[in-house]
Design a protein around this motif. Structure first.
Motif, PDB file in Angstrom:
ATOM      1  N   ILE A 148       0.886  -1.073   0.041  1.00 46.81           N
ATOM      2  CA  ILE A 148       0.159  -0.072   0.126  1.00 46.81           C
ATOM      3  C   ILE A 148       0.829   1.265   0.055  1.00 46.81           C
ATOM      4  O   ILE A 148       1.780   1.502   0.869  1.00 46.81           O
ATOM      5  CB  ILE A 148      -0.811   0.028   1.235  1.00 46.81           C
ATOM      6  N   LEU A 149       0.616   2.210  -1.012  1.00 50.34           N
ATOM      7  CA  LEU A 149       1.394   3.301  -1.062  1.00 50.34           C
ATOM      8  C   LEU A 149       0.729   4.317  -0.466  1.00 50.34           C
ATOM      9  O   LEU A 149       1.381   5.427  -0.185  1.00 50.34           O
ATOM     10  CB  LEU A 149       1.715   3.603  -2.560  1.00 50.34           C
ATOM     11  N   SER A 150      -0.434   4.413  -0.689  1.00 51.40           N
ATOM     12  CA  SER A 150      -1.304   5.286  -0.115  1.00 51.40           C
ATOM     13  C   SER A 150      -2.613   4.956   0.315  1.00 51.40           C
ATOM     14  O   SER A 150      -3.186   3.969  -0.612  1.00 51.40           O
ATOM     15  CB  SER A 150      -1.389   6.652  -0.942  1.00 51.40           C
TER      16      SER A 150
ATOM     17  N   ASN B 254      -2.132   0.964  -4.719  1.00 51.98           N
ATOM     18  CA  ASN B 254      -1.340  -0.309  -4.228  1.00 51.98           C
ATOM     19  C   ASN B 254      -0.024  -0.363  -5.426  1.00 51.98           C
ATOM     20  O   ASN B 254      -0.391   0.032  -6.566  1.00 51.98           O
ATOM     21  CB  ASN B 254      -1.903  -1.455  -4.436  1.00 51.98           C
ATOM     22  N   LYS B 255       0.880  -0.817  -4.989  1.00 48.03           N
ATOM     23  CA  LYS B 255       2.042  -1.287  -5.809  1.00 48.03           C
ATOM     24  C   LYS B 255       2.118  -2.799  -5.782  1.00 48.03           C
ATOM     25  O   LYS B 255       2.182  -3.296  -4.895  1.00 48.03           O
ATOM     26  CB  LYS B 255       3.327  -0.957  -5.441  1.00 48.03           C
TER      27      LYS B 255
ATOM     28  N   TYR C  63      -4.738   2.018  -8.697  1.00 54.53           N
ATOM     29  CA  TYR C  63      -5.552   2.799  -7.840  1.00 54.53           C
ATOM     30  C   TYR C  63      -6.886   2.296  -7.686  1.00 54.53           C
ATOM     31  O   TYR C  63      -7.647   1.929  -8.467  1.00 54.53           O
ATOM     32  CB  TYR C  63      -5.682   4.119  -8.613  1.00 54.53           C
ATOM     33  N   ASP C  64      -7.350   2.015  -6.500  1.00 50.63           N
ATOM     34  CA  ASP C  64      -8.568   1.090  -6.057  1.00 50.63           C
ATOM     35  C   ASP C  64      -9.523   2.330  -5.332  1.00 50.63           C
ATOM     36  O   ASP C  64      -9.254   2.522  -4.127  1.00 50.63           O
ATOM     37  CB  ASP C  64      -8.369  -0.041  -5.209  1.00 50.63           C
TER      38      ASP C  64
END
Length: 193
Positions: free
Chosen positions: A13-15, A22-23, A43-44
């Motif tokens: 999780i990047l942010s 997510n990466k 991006y979710d």
């Protein structure tokens, strides 16, 4: 090309601020049989629904106008975008979601909607599937002013436009929202209005 074999190796999780970025690192078996490891960001924001209200008698459609920061950042000098009514599912089924969003954003209470298709809107970076609907409206269905929910920071202007004018707004760049263009074109292709 056959479906490739995919194995998720890691998700980071990047942010997780507004939505989740997510990466994802995964291995993919390529068509020549070799395996390659790749990393992509996804991006979710959840899935959503969109609707175009139309009136055959008056030859009009209901659209909305609101500020969209990403468009402002990417050259839309006002940041304002004309769109069909839309929203995230928020654990509702698509039909219930779009009825709720229609009332909140446009002030029209609709009971009958027609689902026309589903589409990934930006599959290279966003996980969202959008459920597309159309519905007839009449002035009797208007129960409030719409405008969105204040506690969600929505400040939405409701527009009732002649269908032909809305189509022209695609060509002159006044409507640049993909989901709205798709719905307007659907009405034209199917000769609905």
């Amino acid at each position: 090309m056959q479906n490739p074999e995919i194995n998720i190796i890691n998700t980071e999780i990047l942010s997780d601020n507004w939505y989740t970025l997510n990466k994802v690192t995964y291995s993919i078996v390529k068509k020549d049989g070799t395996t390659e490891t790749q990393s992509r960001e996804a991006y979710d924001r959840g899935n959503g629904a969109v609707i175009l209200l139309y009136n055959k008698v008056s030859g009009t459609v209901i659209l909305t106008r609101q500020f969209r920061l990403p468009t402002f950042i990417n050259g839309n000098t006002t940041g304002m975008l004309i769109e069909a009514c839309a929203g995230l599912l928020d654990n509702d089924n698509p039909e219930e979601c779009i009825k709720r969003e229609t009332e909140e954003e446009t002030g029209y209470k609709i009971s009958k909607v027609e689902k026309i298709f589903e589409a990934y809107m930006s599959p290279g970076s966003v996980t969202e599937i959008l459920h597309f609907f159309i519905a007839e409206y009449s002035s009797e269905m208007k129960i409030n002013d719409g405008g969105g929910l204040e506690d969600e920071g929505e400040n939405i202007e409701v527009l009732e436009l002649p269908f032909e004018e809305a189509l022209q707004m695609i060509g002159n760049g006044k409507i640049m929202d993909a989901k709205t263009i798709m719905l307007l074109q659907h009405l034209r292709l199917k000769n609905i209005i």
